[in-house]
Design a protein around this motif. Sequence first.
Motif, PDB file in Angstrom:
ATOM      1  N   ARG A 216      40.953  40.458  37.178  1.00  0.00           N
ATOM      2  CA  ARG A 216      40.505  40.077  38.522  1.00  0.00           C
ATOM      3  C   ARG A 216      39.076  39.555  38.516  1.00  0.00           C
ATOM      4  O   ARG A 216      38.732  38.696  39.327  1.00  0.00           O
ATOM      5  N   ALA A 217      38.234  40.051  37.619  1.00  0.00           N
ATOM      6  CA  ALA A 217      36.817  39.704  37.626  1.00  0.00           C
ATOM      7  C   ALA A 217      36.469  38.519  36.725  1.00  0.00           C
ATOM      8  O   ALA A 217      35.343  38.032  36.775  1.00  0.00           O
ATOM      9  N   GLU A 218      37.403  38.037  35.945  1.00  0.00           N
ATOM     10  CA  GLU A 218      37.100  36.980  34.971  1.00  0.00           C
ATOM     11  C   GLU A 218      36.745  35.665  35.650  1.00  0.00           C
ATOM     12  O   GLU A 218      37.437  35.211  36.549  1.00  0.00           O
ATOM     13  N   ASP A 219      35.651  35.056  35.205  1.00  0.00           N
ATOM     14  CA  ASP A 219      35.211  33.768  35.744  1.00  0.00           C
ATOM     15  C   ASP A 219      35.006  32.713  34.660  1.00  0.00           C
ATOM     16  O   ASP A 219      34.760  31.549  34.978  1.00  0.00           O
ATOM     17  N   ASP A 220      35.090  33.082  33.404  1.00  0.00           N
ATOM     18  CA  ASP A 220      34.861  32.145  32.303  1.00  0.00           C
ATOM     19  C   ASP A 220      36.043  31.180  32.201  1.00  0.00           C
ATOM     20  O   ASP A 220      37.181  31.580  31.980  1.00  0.00           O
ATOM     21  N   ALA A 221      35.755  29.903  32.368  1.00  0.00           N
ATOM     22  CA  ALA A 221      36.807  28.876  32.364  1.00  0.00           C
ATOM     23  C   ALA A 221      37.596  28.865  31.065  1.00  0.00           C
ATOM     24  O   ALA A 221      38.812  28.657  31.073  1.00  0.00           O
ATOM     25  N   GLU A 222      36.927  29.082  29.947  1.00  0.00           N
ATOM     26  CA  GLU A 222      37.620  29.083  28.645  1.00  0.00           C
ATOM     27  C   GLU A 222      38.585  30.265  28.542  1.00  0.00           C
ATOM     28  O   GLU A 222      39.682  30.137  28.009  1.00  0.00           O
ATOM     29  N   VAL A 223      38.181  31.404  29.040  1.00  0.00           N
ATOM     30  CA  VAL A 223      39.056  32.583  29.024  1.00  0.00           C
ATOM     31  C   VAL A 223      40.229  32.356  29.972  1.00  0.00           C
ATOM     32  O   VAL A 223      41.378  32.674  29.649  1.00  0.00           O
ATOM     33  N   LEU A 224      39.947  31.808  31.145  1.00  0.00           N
ATOM     34  CA  LEU A 224      41.004  31.565  32.131  1.00  0.00           C
ATOM     35  C   LEU A 224      42.067  30.603  31.600  1.00  0.00           C
ATOM     36  O   LEU A 224      43.245  30.745  31.921  1.00  0.00           O
TER      37      LEU A 224
ATOM     38  N   THR B 266      47.758  34.310  30.522  1.00  0.00           N
ATOM     39  CA  THR B 266      49.202  34.155  30.644  1.00  0.00           C
ATOM     40  C   THR B 266      49.557  33.912  32.110  1.00  0.00           C
ATOM     41  O   THR B 266      48.724  34.073  33.006  1.00  0.00           O
ATOM     42  N   LYS B 267      50.785  33.572  32.343  1.00  0.00           N
ATOM     43  CA  LYS B 267      51.263  33.357  33.708  1.00  0.00           C
ATOM     44  C   LYS B 267      51.071  34.629  34.547  1.00  0.00           C
ATOM     45  O   LYS B 267      50.655  34.563  35.704  1.00  0.00           O
ATOM     46  N   GLU B 268      51.348  35.759  33.969  1.00  0.00           N
ATOM     47  CA  GLU B 268      51.205  37.045  34.669  1.00  0.00           C
ATOM     48  C   GLU B 268      49.738  37.341  34.988  1.00  0.00           C
ATOM     49  O   GLU B 268      49.413  37.831  36.073  1.00  0.00           O
ATOM     50  N   GLN B 269      48.844  37.054  34.067  1.00  0.00           N
ATOM     51  CA  GLN B 269      47.423  37.271  34.309  1.00  0.00           C
ATOM     52  C   GLN B 269      46.926  36.372  35.447  1.00  0.00           C
ATOM     53  O   GLN B 269      46.159  36.821  36.301  1.00  0.00           O
ATOM     54  N   HIS B 270      47.372  35.129  35.471  1.00  0.00           N
ATOM     55  CA  HIS B 270      47.002  34.228  36.566  1.00  0.00           C
ATOM     56  C   HIS B 270      47.538  34.752  37.896  1.00  0.00           C
ATOM     57  O   HIS B 270      46.847  34.692  38.917  1.00  0.00           O
ATOM     58  N   ARG B 271      48.749  35.265  37.889  1.00  0.00           N
ATOM     59  CA  ARG B 271      49.334  35.809  39.116  1.00  0.00           C
ATOM     60  C   ARG B 271      48.492  36.968  39.634  1.00  0.00           C
ATOM     61  O   ARG B 271      48.155  37.028  40.823  1.00  0.00           O
ATOM     62  N   ILE B 272      48.113  37.895  38.740  1.00  0.00           N
ATOM     63  CA  ILE B 272      47.296  39.045  39.130  1.00  0.00           C
ATOM     64  C   ILE B 272      45.979  38.584  39.723  1.00  0.00           C
ATOM     65  O   ILE B 272      45.561  39.052  40.783  1.00  0.00           O
ATOM     66  N   ARG B 273      45.318  37.652  39.057  1.00  0.00           N
ATOM     67  CA  ARG B 273      44.010  37.164  39.511  1.00  0.00           C
ATOM     68  C   ARG B 273      44.135  36.411  40.830  1.00  0.00           C
ATOM     69  O   ARG B 273      43.338  36.606  41.752  1.00  0.00           O
TER      70      ARG B 273
ATOM     71  N   MET C 243      31.533  41.514  43.343  1.00  0.00           N
ATOM     72  CA  MET C 243      31.660  41.034  41.969  1.00  0.00           C
ATOM     73  C   MET C 243      30.457  41.490  41.131  1.00  0.00           C
ATOM     74  O   MET C 243      30.616  41.879  39.969  1.00  0.00           O
ATOM     75  N   SER C 244      29.289  41.466  41.708  1.00  0.00           N
ATOM     76  CA  SER C 244      28.098  41.953  41.003  1.00  0.00           C
ATOM     77  C   SER C 244      28.235  43.430  40.680  1.00  0.00           C
ATOM     78  O   SER C 244      27.868  43.876  39.591  1.00  0.00           O
ATOM     79  N   ASN C 245      28.775  44.185  41.618  1.00  0.00           N
ATOM     80  CA  ASN C 245      28.987  45.616  41.383  1.00  0.00           C
ATOM     81  C   ASN C 245      29.975  45.854  40.244  1.00  0.00           C
ATOM     82  O   ASN C 245      29.761  46.734  39.407  1.00  0.00           O
ATOM     83  N   LEU C 246      31.057  45.079  40.223  1.00  0.00           N
ATOM     84  CA  LEU C 246      32.031  45.221  39.134  1.00  0.00           C
ATOM     85  C   LEU C 246      31.427  44.849  37.786  1.00  0.00           C
ATOM     86  O   LEU C 246      31.664  45.524  36.781  1.00  0.00           O
ATOM     87  N   GLU C 247      30.664  43.787  37.770  1.00  0.00           N
ATOM     88  CA  GLU C 247      30.006  43.374  36.529  1.00  0.00           C
ATOM     89  C   GLU C 247      29.064  44.459  36.037  1.00  0.00           C
ATOM     90  O   GLU C 247      29.035  44.772  34.837  1.00  0.00           O
ATOM     91  N   ALA C 248      28.320  45.051  36.945  1.00  0.00           N
ATOM     92  CA  ALA C 248      27.387  46.127  36.561  1.00  0.00           C
ATOM     93  C   ALA C 248      28.159  47.340  36.064  1.00  0.00           C
ATOM     94  O   ALA C 248      27.735  47.994  35.088  1.00  0.00           O
TER      95      ALA C 248
END
Length: 77
Positions: free
Chosen positions: A26-34, A38-45, A65-70
């Motif tokens: 849910r917290a991922e923002d890195d375009a390369e990681v995104l 998988t299809k399931e990971q995209h669905r969750i996000r 999002m800042s709180n989750l990152e911390a």
Amino acid sequence: MKWQEFKSLLAGLGPDTPLGRVVSIRAEDDAEVLKRFTKEQHRIRNEWQEKSASSMTQQQYDAEMSNLEALFASMCS
């Protein structure tokens, strides 16, 4: 259970747990990681983003999002 105890237990969850994996998806923002999600990971996000966008302002979203990152940064140190 008191909030402080819950937060303490939650902070102890690692990324190798089911909840930790969902939170990291849910917290991922890195375009390369995104690109490698998988299809399931995209669905969750996507479901999380749609739900969050409909119920909070951009400022609230950024703060959460800042709180989750911390939280994850503190788990890694």
